[in-house]
Design an enzyme around this catalytic site. Structure first.
Site, PDB file in Angstrom:
ATOM      1  N   ASP A   1      46.334 -47.388  74.851  1.00 61.74           N
ATOM      2  CA  ASP A   1      46.492 -48.778  74.418  1.00 61.74           C
ATOM      3  C   ASP A   1      47.876 -49.289  74.811  1.00 61.74           C
ATOM      4  OD1 ASP A   1      45.419 -51.117  73.484  1.00 61.74           O
ATOM      5  OD2 ASP A   1      45.741 -50.708  71.361  1.00 61.74           O
TER       6      ASP A   1
ATOM      7  N   HIS B   1      42.400 -48.031  79.354  1.00 61.55           N
ATOM      8  CA  HIS B   1      42.885 -49.043  78.405  1.00 61.55           C
ATOM      9  C   HIS B   1      44.375 -48.814  78.142  1.00 61.55           C
ATOM     10  CE1 HIS B   1      41.689 -51.697  74.780  1.00 61.55           C
ATOM     11  NE2 HIS B   1      43.007 -51.700  74.861  1.00 61.55           N
TER      12      HIS B   1
ATOM     13  N   HIS C   1      37.812 -56.310  74.002  1.00 62.93           N
ATOM     14  CA  HIS C   1      38.310 -55.673  72.777  1.00 62.93           C
ATOM     15  C   HIS C   1      37.359 -56.058  71.640  1.00 62.93           C
ATOM     16  CE1 HIS C   1      42.246 -55.211  74.754  1.00 62.93           C
ATOM     17  NE2 HIS C   1      42.646 -54.491  73.725  1.00 62.93           N
TER      18      HIS C   1
ATOM     19  N   HIS D   1      47.952 -51.370  78.179  1.00 69.98           N
ATOM     20  CA  HIS D   1      48.490 -52.728  78.390  1.00 69.98           C
ATOM     21  C   HIS D   1      49.844 -52.654  79.076  1.00 69.98           C
ATOM     22  CE1 HIS D   1      45.692 -55.069  75.674  1.00 69.98           C
ATOM     23  NE2 HIS D   1      45.447 -53.830  75.274  1.00 69.98           N
TER      24      HIS D   1
ATOM     25  N   ASP E   1      52.171 -54.903  79.185  1.00 66.99           N
ATOM     26  CA  ASP E   1      53.243 -55.434  78.337  1.00 66.99           C
ATOM     27  C   ASP E   1      53.422 -54.624  77.051  1.00 66.99           C
ATOM     28  OD1 ASP E   1      50.665 -56.531  77.799  1.00 66.99           O
ATOM     29  OD2 ASP E   1      51.519 -58.173  76.645  1.00 66.99           O
TER      30      ASP E   1
ATOM     31  N   GLY F   1      43.867 -59.763  71.881  1.00 66.89           N
ATOM     32  CA  GLY F   1      44.559 -60.604  70.905  1.00 66.89           C
ATOM     33  C   GLY F   1      43.909 -60.446  69.538  1.00 66.89           C
TER      34      GLY F   1
ATOM     35  N   GLU G   1      37.588 -53.327  66.461  1.00 64.97           N
ATOM     36  CA  GLU G   1      38.908 -52.773  66.136  1.00 64.97           C
ATOM     37  C   GLU G   1      39.298 -53.291  64.744  1.00 64.97           C
ATOM     38  OE1 GLU G   1      42.060 -54.304  68.615  1.00 64.97           O
ATOM     39  OE2 GLU G   1      43.426 -52.671  68.113  1.00 64.97           O
TER      40      GLU G   1
HETATM   41  O1  LIG Z   1      44.715 -53.169  70.644  1.00 62.28           O
HETATM   42  C1  LIG Z   1      44.847 -54.366  70.927  1.00 62.28           C
HETATM   43  N1  LIG Z   1      43.981 -55.278  70.412  1.00 62.28           N
HETATM   44  C2  LIG Z   1      44.041 -56.598  70.719  1.00 62.28           C
HETATM   45  N2  LIG Z   1      44.985 -57.101  71.522  1.00 62.28           N
HETATM   46  C3  LIG Z   1      45.905 -56.244  72.026  1.00 62.28           C
HETATM   47  C4  LIG Z   1      45.879 -54.873  71.768  1.00 62.28           C
HETATM   48  N3  LIG Z   1      46.921 -54.300  72.402  1.00 62.28           N
HETATM   49  C5  LIG Z   1      47.554 -55.282  73.046  1.00 62.28           C
HETATM   50  N4  LIG Z   1      46.951 -56.458  72.819  1.00 62.28           N
HETATM   51  C6  LIG Z   1      47.341 -57.781  73.310  1.00 62.28           C
HETATM   52  C7  LIG Z   1      48.836 -58.002  73.258  1.00 62.28           C
HETATM   53  C8  LIG Z   1      49.223 -58.236  74.692  1.00 62.28           C
HETATM   54  O2  LIG Z   1      50.226 -59.212  74.824  1.00 62.28           O
HETATM   55  C9  LIG Z   1      47.936 -58.672  75.336  1.00 62.28           C
HETATM   56  C10 LIG Z   1      47.838 -58.504  76.830  1.00 62.28           C
HETATM   57  O3  LIG Z   1      48.156 -57.236  77.271  1.00 62.28           O
HETATM   58  O4  LIG Z   1      46.960 -57.893  74.673  1.00 62.28           O
HETATM   59 ZN   LIG Z   2      44.190 -52.937  73.721  1.00 60.51          ZN
END
Ligand SMILES: O=c1[nH]cnc2c1ncn2[C@H]1C[C@H](O)[C@@H](CO)O1
Ligand SMILES: [Zn+2]
Length: 369
Positions: free
Chosen positions: A305, A31, A217, A33, A35, A190, A220
């Site tokens: 993350d 996990h 996801h 991301h 970006d 998101g 959380e």
């Molecule tokens: O921890 C998270 N929870 C929900 N959404 C998340 C988390 N970390 C990043 N994101 C979102 C923001 C990014 O733009 C998107 C794609 O990687 O995923």
């Molecule tokens: Zn995430």
């Protein structure tokens, strides 16, 4: 009162002093991301190249601190606002290629031998790329990064559908179309509140019909009911975060039906402690539920993350857990094996990584300590 109201700014993400053995330990991340993990210098260079003028500072060190502090908000929604700056500079083939290559290099330099890195293709179309072009550019970047790292890391992509938009079926179709060329599976991410995963049921059904892997996801910002929906209604094989499953565990450790189902079916939890502290999903490292979940027999994996946004690395997450719970190499070996067992890879490949890379890596580490 919000759980993190008492945290001073950036306390959650203060970088620990990382021990040498932690740095050398083989790691796997499920996990992370794309970006959320750019190098600050790269953001600044890409912003200059593409004419993006919205960055809060052009000093790399200050920019890194800015992301971590801005994300130390106690709210997932505010945490997610910081991604506007990274996505703004990831709108061309060249930028995506560079960011993906550097991601693989940085993970490998941190001792990561297997990574699944996710991003939302729909967030990279503003410069005129098609969804297919986005996926191809990122895949090529990962291959380049693997090559630069001398083959010390294998990286797979997860394609994320954003839970507040309505493109998840399209992204699921894109996942199926690119599964033979570096895409390992699908995710939704998101803001969780108001966007339950069952909104995206057609996407999950498409993936199921095509025997494709996916994670969601959940648990959380919303409680155990979101984990229930992700697992039992949508069919998730793994859960991103999932820490609120503790809502279904009694004080005396008795598991409710959902918690027992998740544990007994070996559904992996992609746990990201530092991110949880920033978004208010956990209060501090010492009381983070990862230790409770591990001792209760859940398939727990440890993850970053967002390396930039959470000011972290796999080594730092390991170190925080070593400091909080006294974990030694045997626990990190357990997390790393759990991650590769839950990887969206063919079984023989998982076994090869465990038997040929992780087990010997930890044996060597233990012998030299
Ligand atoms: O921890 C998270 N929870 C929900 N959404 C998340 C988390 N970390 C990043 N994101 C979102 C923001 C990014 O733009 C998107 C794609 O990687 O995923
Ligand atoms: Zn995430």
């Amino acid at each position: 009162m919000h759980l993190s109201d008492n945290l001073p700014a950036s306390a959650a993400a203060a970088a620990p002093a990382v021990a040498e053995w932690v740095r050398r330990a083989p790691k796997a991340v499920l996990h992370d991301h794309l970006d959320g993990g750019l190098r600050p210098e790269t953001i600044i260079e890409l912003a200059r190249e593409c004419g993006y003028t919205g960055l809060p500072t052009e000093d790399p060190a200050a920019l890194g601190v800015w992301f971590r502090d801005a994300a130390d908000s106690g709210s997932l929604e505010r945490y997610l606002e910081t991604f506007a700056h990274t996505c703004a500079v990831m709108q061309s083939r060249e930028a995506l290629f560079r960011v993906a290559a550097e991601c693989a290099e940085d993970l490998a330099a941190d001792g990561v031998v297997y990574a699944e890195v996710r991003y939302a293709p729909e967030q990279h179309l503003a410069g005129g790329l098609t969804l297919d072009e986005v996926v191809t550019a990122v895949n090529e970047g990962f291959r380049e990064g693997e090559r630069r790292a001398g083959g010390r890391i294998v990286v797979g992509a997860l394609l994320t559908g954003m839970r507040h938009t309505d493109r998840s079926l399209e992204i699921a179709e894109l996942t199926v179309a690119h599964r033979a060329s570096g895409v390992a599976g699908f995710d939704i991410a998101g803001g969780e509140i108001g966007n339950p995963p069952a909104r995206h049921l057609p996407a999950f059904q498409h993936l199921k019909r095509h025997n494709c892997h996916f994670t969601i996801h959940a648990g959380e910002a919303v409680g155990a009911e979101s984990v229930h929906e992700a697992v039992q209604v949508c069919g998730a094989e793994r859960i991103g975060h999932g820490v609120r499953i503790t809502d279904d565990i009694a004080e005396d450790g008795t598991l409710g039906h959902l918690a027992a189902y998740v544990r007994d079916n070996r559904i992996a939890l992609e746990v990201c402690p530092t991110s949880n502290l920033q978004t208010g999903a956990a209060k501090d490292y010492a009381s983070h539920p990862i230790d409770l979940l591990r001792r209760a027999g859940f398939r727990v994996t440890l993850n970053t993350d967002n390396r930039l946004v959470s000011g972290t690395t796999m080594s730092r997450e390991f170190q925080h857990m070593a400091d909080a719970f006294g974990y030694g190499p045997e626990v990190f070996e357990e997390f790393t094996v759990a991650a590769v067992e839950a990887a969206f890879l063919p079984l023989p490949e998982r076994r090869r990584i465990i038997d040929e890379v992780i087990r010997p890596g930890y044996a060597a580490l233990t012998a030299s300590r």
